[in-house]
Write a protein that holds these residues in place. Structure first.
Motif, short mmCIF file in Angstrom:
data_model
loop_
_atom_site.label_atom_id
_atom_site.label_comp_id
_atom_site.label_asym_id
_atom_site.label_seq_id
_atom_site.Cartn_x
_atom_site.Cartn_y
_atom_site.Cartn_z
N ASP A 199 0.86 -1.19 0.00
CA ASP A 199 0.00 0.00 0.00
C ASP A 199 0.89 1.23 0.00
N ASP A 200 0.31 2.39 0.30
CA ASP A 200 1.10 3.62 0.20
C ASP A 200 2.01 3.88 1.40
N THR A 201 2.19 2.85 2.25
CA THR A 201 3.18 2.94 3.33
C THR A 201 4.38 2.05 3.05
N VAL A 202 4.34 1.32 1.93
CA VAL A 202 5.34 0.27 1.64
C VAL A 202 6.04 0.58 0.31
N THR A 203 7.37 0.38 0.27
CA THR A 203 8.10 0.55 -0.98
C THR A 203 8.35 -0.82 -1.65
N PRO A 204 8.65 -0.81 -2.95
CA PRO A 204 8.97 -2.09 -3.61
C PRO A 204 10.14 -2.82 -2.96
N PHE A 205 11.14 -2.10 -2.47
CA PHE A 205 12.30 -2.76 -1.84
C PHE A 205 11.86 -3.51 -0.58
N GLU A 206 10.95 -2.93 0.20
CA GLU A 206 10.47 -3.59 1.42
C GLU A 206 9.61 -4.81 1.08
N ALA A 207 8.89 -4.73 -0.04
CA ALA A 207 7.96 -5.80 -0.42
C ALA A 207 8.64 -6.93 -1.18
N GLY A 208 9.98 -6.86 -1.33
CA GLY A 208 10.68 -7.90 -2.09
C GLY A 208 10.47 -7.76 -3.58
N LEU A 209 10.09 -6.56 -4.03
CA LEU A 209 9.83 -6.31 -5.44
C LEU A 209 10.84 -5.33 -6.04
N GLY A 210 12.05 -5.33 -5.48
CA GLY A 210 13.10 -4.46 -5.99
C GLY A 210 13.39 -4.67 -7.46
N TRP A 211 13.09 -5.87 -7.97
CA TRP A 211 13.36 -6.18 -9.38
C TRP A 211 12.49 -5.37 -10.35
N ILE A 212 11.41 -4.76 -9.85
CA ILE A 212 10.60 -3.92 -10.75
C ILE A 212 11.05 -2.46 -10.72
N VAL A 213 12.08 -2.16 -9.93
CA VAL A 213 12.58 -0.78 -9.83
C VAL A 213 13.87 -0.66 -10.64
N LYS A 214 13.85 0.21 -11.63
CA LYS A 214 15.04 0.44 -12.46
C LYS A 214 15.54 1.87 -12.22
N LEU A 215 16.41 2.01 -11.19
CA LEU A 215 16.88 3.34 -10.79
C LEU A 215 17.70 4.01 -11.89
N GLU A 216 18.35 3.21 -12.72
CA GLU A 216 19.26 3.78 -13.72
C GLU A 216 18.67 3.77 -15.13
N LYS A 217 17.35 3.79 -15.25
CA LYS A 217 16.76 3.68 -16.59
C LYS A 217 16.83 4.99 -17.38
N GLY A 218 17.30 6.05 -16.75
CA GLY A 218 17.47 7.30 -17.49
C GLY A 218 16.24 8.18 -17.50
N ALA A 219 15.26 7.87 -16.65
CA ALA A 219 14.06 8.70 -16.54
C ALA A 219 13.86 9.08 -15.09
N ASP A 220 13.51 10.33 -14.85
CA ASP A 220 13.28 10.81 -13.49
C ASP A 220 11.85 10.46 -13.08
N PHE A 221 11.64 9.19 -12.75
CA PHE A 221 10.28 8.74 -12.46
C PHE A 221 9.84 9.13 -11.05
N VAL A 222 8.54 9.17 -10.84
CA VAL A 222 7.97 9.53 -9.55
C VAL A 222 8.46 8.54 -8.48
N GLY A 223 9.06 9.06 -7.41
CA GLY A 223 9.56 8.21 -6.33
C GLY A 223 11.03 7.87 -6.44
N LEU A 224 11.68 8.26 -7.54
CA LEU A 224 13.09 7.89 -7.78
C LEU A 224 14.01 8.34 -6.65
N ALA A 225 13.93 9.61 -6.25
CA ALA A 225 14.85 10.14 -5.23
C ALA A 225 14.70 9.38 -3.91
N ALA A 226 13.44 9.12 -3.51
CA ALA A 226 13.19 8.41 -2.25
C ALA A 226 13.75 6.98 -2.30
N LEU A 227 13.61 6.32 -3.45
CA LEU A 227 14.10 4.94 -3.56
C LEU A 227 15.63 4.90 -3.62
#
Length: 368
Positions: A246-274
């Motif tokens: 939910d909106d209190t949980v990040t993908p890294f906490e949920a074991g879903l870090g594999w859906i987060v691409k920090l280096e994809k070259g786009a400043d996506f919503v939530g990037l800085a926090a992640l």
């Protein structure tokens, strides 16, 4: 209990005729189970084939020259890695890097489609529109006119293949193809939310009844409701928005870090926090558990205790047919989020023993 304002899918009359138990879910009146019951429906998917009406899900279409770049900015996975005909599990995030919703993105030649959870359609749409800014895109919410069936189980391919000229055996996991099924124009994807092989058939709502009759009935698929969908996805270790994420949980906490691409070259919503969270490390992780005491069932919201101190609540929890055990998911402090960790759950005023186990509870049999 069904709210008076609940929407209905195009198959509502069929569900009622089949004696479905109807409940309010995500703003819709949906079948939770049919006459055979949740256990029989669950087993049909694990052993043969089941068909779910999931037309309550939301669909947003993005067209225009900037469509791929726009979806890159509002989702955390890498849309740029997709070729037309591919789908991707991803998420819409808040600025804090937490889940606004988990979703699936489909990349077509001329558009991108985002499929979101029914209960979140309104807030997701508002979020997507708010981030349009100067992008040269056209956004369209096509949820109300789109019908969707999920055909799941080891017999899914054999059920669909004779009904279509599409070579369904050649559609890989997380790919899709447009074509006719039972004479109905649709597109067919191979994803799923049960841990079994299966397909989703998207079509116009007006054509959904024809598809349903071609797929469901004696010698075909078993009609399945949301109850079996929930026990199946829990056994597969798939998170449910509103329970496990939910909106209190990040993908890294949920074991879903594999859906987060920090280096994809786009400043996506939530990037800085992640990026910050990746540097600092997570303090908790989503884990699977099994209740050790017989006849005790841990349900959503029950307190979870480590050494007498409450650390979380049960996120998902029930007895499931394939495991024949009381299982569930919760968040544990990172250093203790490994199989074998003992803890307690408050089951109606009594502390019962449980332990962390490896996910998934039942091995996936999706076609890779």
């Amino acid at each position: 209990m069904v709210a008076a304002t609940s929407k209905r899918t195009p198959l509502h009359a069929i569900h009622a005729r089949l004696g479905a138990k109807l409940v309010a879910f995500g703003g819709y009146e949906m079948p939770v189970s049919y006459a055979a019951g949740i256990t029989a429906e669950h087993k049909a998917v694990r052993e043969a084939v089941g068909v779910f009406d999931v037309s309550h899900m939301g669909e947003f279409e993005v067209t225009g020259p900037d469509r791929n770049a726009f979806v890159q900015r509002i989702t955390c996975n890498d849309v740029g890695a997709l070729r037309p005909g591919q789908a991707q599990y991803t998420a819409l995030l808040t600025e804090q890097g937490t889940f606004l919703d988990d979703c699936v993105v489909y990349r077509f030649d001329d558009r991108v489609m985002i499929v979101v959870n029914a209960a979140n359609i309104a807030k997701d749409w508002e979020h997507v529109v708010a981030h349009k800014r100067g992008a040269n895109v056209r956004l369209k919410d096509v949820s109300d006119e789109t019908g969707l069936l999920a055909v799941q189980g080891p017999g899914a391919e054999a059920l669909i293949a004779p009904l279509t000229p599409l070579g369904v055996a050649m559609i890989p996991y997380y790919h899709f193809a447009p074509g006719k099924v039972a004479g109905v124009e649709c597109f067919l994807s191979r994803t799923g939310y049960t841990g079994e092989d299966g397909f989703e058939l998207y079509c116009r709502g007006a054509d959904l009844e024809r598809l349903w009759h071609a797929l469901v009935g004696p010698g075909r698929g078993e009609p399945c409701g949301l109850g079996a969908r929930d026990t199946l996805r829990l056994e597969a270790g798939y998170p449910l928005y509103g329970s496990d994420i939910d909106d209190t949980v990040t993908p890294f906490e949920a074991g879903l870090g594999w859906i987060v691409k920090l280096e994809k070259g786009a400043d996506f919503v939530g990037l800085a926090a992640l990026k910050r969270q990746q540097l600092e490390g997570v303090k908790r992780r989503l884990v699977g558990f099994r209740v050790s005491e017989p006849k005790s069932v841990a349900r959503h919201g029950y307190g979870v205790y480590l050494d007498g101190r409450q650390v979380d609540v049960v996120r998902s929890g029930t007895v499931t047919p394939t495991t024949n055990a009381a299982i569930g998911m919760t968040y544990m402090p990172r250093q203790l989020a490994q199989p074998g960790t003992p803890f307690e759950i408050d089951v109606r005023g009594k502390r019962v023993a449980a332990e962390v186990v490896k996910l998934p509870f039942v091995p996936h049999r999706t076609r890779r």
